[in-house]
Design a protein around this motif. Structure first.
Motif, mmCIF file in Angstrom:
data_model
loop_
_atom_site.group_PDB
_atom_site.id
_atom_site.type_symbol
_atom_site.label_atom_id
_atom_site.label_comp_id
_atom_site.label_asym_id
_atom_site.label_seq_id
_atom_site.Cartn_x
_atom_site.Cartn_y
_atom_site.Cartn_z
ATOM 1 N N ARG A 1 0.843 -1.193 0.000
ATOM 2 C CA ARG A 1 0.000 0.000 0.000
ATOM 3 C C ARG A 1 0.879 1.245 0.000
ATOM 4 O O ARG A 1 1.954 1.262 0.598
ATOM 5 N N CYS A 2 0.409 2.293 -0.651
ATOM 6 C CA CYS A 2 1.152 3.547 -0.577
ATOM 7 C C CYS A 2 1.123 4.039 0.867
ATOM 8 O O CYS A 2 0.250 3.659 1.662
ATOM 9 N N ALA A 3 2.080 4.899 1.214
ATOM 10 C CA ALA A 3 2.224 5.337 2.599
ATOM 11 C C ALA A 3 0.967 6.014 3.117
ATOM 12 O O ALA A 3 0.595 5.852 4.285
ATOM 13 N N ALA A 4 0.277 6.776 2.272
ATOM 14 C CA ALA A 4 -0.934 7.462 2.715
ATOM 15 C C ALA A 4 -2.024 6.467 3.088
ATOM 16 O O ALA A 4 -2.717 6.644 4.096
ATOM 17 N N GLU A 5 -2.185 5.420 2.304
ATOM 18 C CA GLU A 5 -3.197 4.423 2.627
ATOM 19 C C GLU A 5 -2.877 3.713 3.938
ATOM 20 O O GLU A 5 -3.769 3.472 4.762
ATOM 21 N N SER A 6 -1.615 3.395 4.154
ATOM 22 C CA SER A 6 -1.226 2.738 5.407
ATOM 23 C C SER A 6 -1.515 3.623 6.610
ATOM 24 O O SER A 6 -2.016 3.155 7.641
ATOM 25 N N ASP B 1 5.417 14.195 12.460
ATOM 26 C CA ASP B 1 4.028 14.252 12.919
ATOM 27 C C ASP B 1 3.213 15.209 12.043
ATOM 28 O O ASP B 1 2.070 14.918 11.674
ATOM 29 N N LEU B 2 3.805 16.350 11.717
ATOM 30 C CA LEU B 2 3.127 17.322 10.866
ATOM 31 C C LEU B 2 2.861 16.754 9.472
ATOM 32 O O LEU B 2 1.745 16.841 8.944
ATOM 33 N N CYS B 3 3.876 16.150 8.875
ATOM 34 C CA CYS B 3 3.725 15.633 7.513
ATOM 35 C C CYS B 3 2.810 14.415 7.467
ATOM 36 O O CYS B 3 2.068 14.229 6.493
ATOM 37 N N ASN B 4 2.834 13.585 8.504
ATOM 38 C CA ASN B 4 1.893 12.468 8.565
ATOM 39 C C ASN B 4 0.457 12.980 8.651
ATOM 40 O O ASN B 4 -0.450 12.429 8.006
ATOM 41 N N ALA B 5 0.250 14.031 9.437
ATOM 42 C CA ALA B 5 -1.091 14.598 9.552
ATOM 43 C C ALA B 5 -1.540 15.215 8.228
ATOM 44 O O ALA B 5 -2.712 15.110 7.845
ATOM 45 N N ALA B 6 -0.620 15.858 7.520
ATOM 46 C CA ALA B 6 -0.952 16.405 6.199
ATOM 47 C C ALA B 6 -1.290 15.287 5.223
ATOM 48 O O ALA B 6 -2.211 15.408 4.406
ATOM 49 N N SER B 7 -0.558 14.188 5.311
ATOM 50 C CA SER B 7 -0.845 13.039 4.462
ATOM 51 C C SER B 7 -2.239 12.491 4.747
ATOM 52 O O SER B 7 -2.986 12.142 3.827
ATOM 53 N N PHE C 1 -4.981 15.000 3.298
ATOM 54 C CA PHE C 1 -5.102 15.064 1.840
ATOM 55 C C PHE C 1 -5.133 13.684 1.181
ATOM 56 O O PHE C 1 -5.358 13.599 -0.027
ATOM 57 N N ALA C 2 -4.878 12.625 1.954
ATOM 58 C CA ALA C 2 -4.807 11.251 1.418
ATOM 59 C C ALA C 2 -3.756 11.140 0.313
ATOM 60 O O ALA C 2 -3.939 10.444 -0.684
ATOM 61 N N ILE C 3 -2.650 11.840 0.514
ATOM 62 C CA ILE C 3 -1.553 11.875 -0.455
ATOM 63 C C ILE C 3 -0.266 11.454 0.245
ATOM 64 O O ILE C 3 0.026 11.934 1.342
ATOM 65 N N PRO C 4 0.530 10.559 -0.337
ATOM 66 C CA PRO C 4 1.790 10.151 0.298
ATOM 67 C C PRO C 4 2.758 11.319 0.427
ATOM 68 O O PRO C 4 2.932 12.106 -0.508
ATOM 69 N N THR D 1 6.095 4.782 -3.279
ATOM 70 C CA THR D 1 5.631 5.442 -2.050
ATOM 71 C C THR D 1 5.247 4.437 -0.978
ATOM 72 O O THR D 1 4.521 4.771 -0.035
ATOM 73 N N ASN D 2 5.755 3.216 -1.064
ATOM 74 C CA ASN D 2 5.351 2.173 -0.123
ATOM 75 C C ASN D 2 6.210 2.122 1.130
ATOM 76 O O ASN D 2 5.699 1.995 2.239
#
Length: 232
Positions: free
Chosen positions: A78-83, A102-108, A111-114, A168-169
């Motif tokens: 799965r791409c990182a965003a889906e995980s 933490d910030l970038c994970n929350a942004a991901s 937006f559901a974008i890796p 992006t996995n």
């Protein structure tokens, strides 16, 4: 140093939209909880509206199609965003790692974008997203080493080190952000119809947070097939 995708990837995935951001002056003591909460709330609201299934999101569907094109089983890799979205749906939050992560994970999530974040001190020369030859070295988070399969899409530097496997996995532990990280390259990639607008918005959100919490002046760009290179 520069960052780019290979011409073959642009040919095979003409809807690719990469957003790239470069920043210096990162520290591990920034307080980003407010932004993380707002972005996570945006993801939670979308989940409530759409039934909570990340596989139904156009952003994730586009990555599943790309992985299938590359010969990968979308439910195995799965791409990182889906995980991240799957974990968020099950647990309601993500563990804290480092303020920038933490910030970038929350942004991901929002937006559901890796989104990948790379410590530039750990990258040699240029960074390219390309098909692997098979002799590149990939370091896991546990410190063991692997070699990507020939033809696998990787993030590779000039030293032959793979900083991400299967596009992006799976990011490498070698260039992951750590407490002493000071200079980073942040990369977001979309393949869906609205990716041009949404990747640009995501990069603006991250850039604004960097200015607010780290008092840095980031450089950012959204790349295209005609302008595929980001120069640092």
């Amino acid at each position: 140093m520069h960052f780019e995708h290979s011409p073959q990837l642009w040919r095979d995935f003409p809807r690719l939209v990469p957003g790239v951001l470069h920043a210096k002056g990162i520290t591990a003591d920034a307080a980003v909880e407010g932004d993380v909460e707002r972005l996570s709330a945006r993801a939670a609201a979308r989940n409530a509206h759409d039934g909570g299934q990340e596989s139904a999101l156009p952003q994730i569907q586009a990555w599943r199609r790309a992985f299938a094109t590359l010969g990968l089983k979308p439910t195995q890799y799965r791409c990182a965003a889906e995980s991240l979205l799957r974990r968020f749906r099950k647990e309601g939050s993500l563990p804290g790692i480092h303020p920038l992560i933490d910030l970038c994970n929350a942004a991901s999530l929002a937006f559901a974008i890796p989104v990948g974040v790379f410590d530039l001190a750990r990258i040699t020369g240029d960074l390219r997203v390309r098909h692997a030859e098979g002799d590149e070295v990939y370091e896991t988070f546990s410190g063991s080493e692997e070699h990507p399969e020939p033809g696998e899409v990787i993030f590779a530097d000039d030293a032959g080190r793979a900083h991400a496997r299967r596009w992006t996995n799976r990011q490498s532990g070698h260039s992951a952000v750590r407490e002493e990280t000071a200079e980073v390259l942040i990369i977001a990639e979309g393949l869906h119809e609205k990716a041009p607008d949404e990747v640009a918005e995501l990069m603006d959100v991250v850039a604004d947070a960097l200015r607010a919490h780290w008092a840095v002046v980031p450089r950012a760009a959204v790349l295209t097939r005609s302008v595929p290179r980001f120069e640092l």
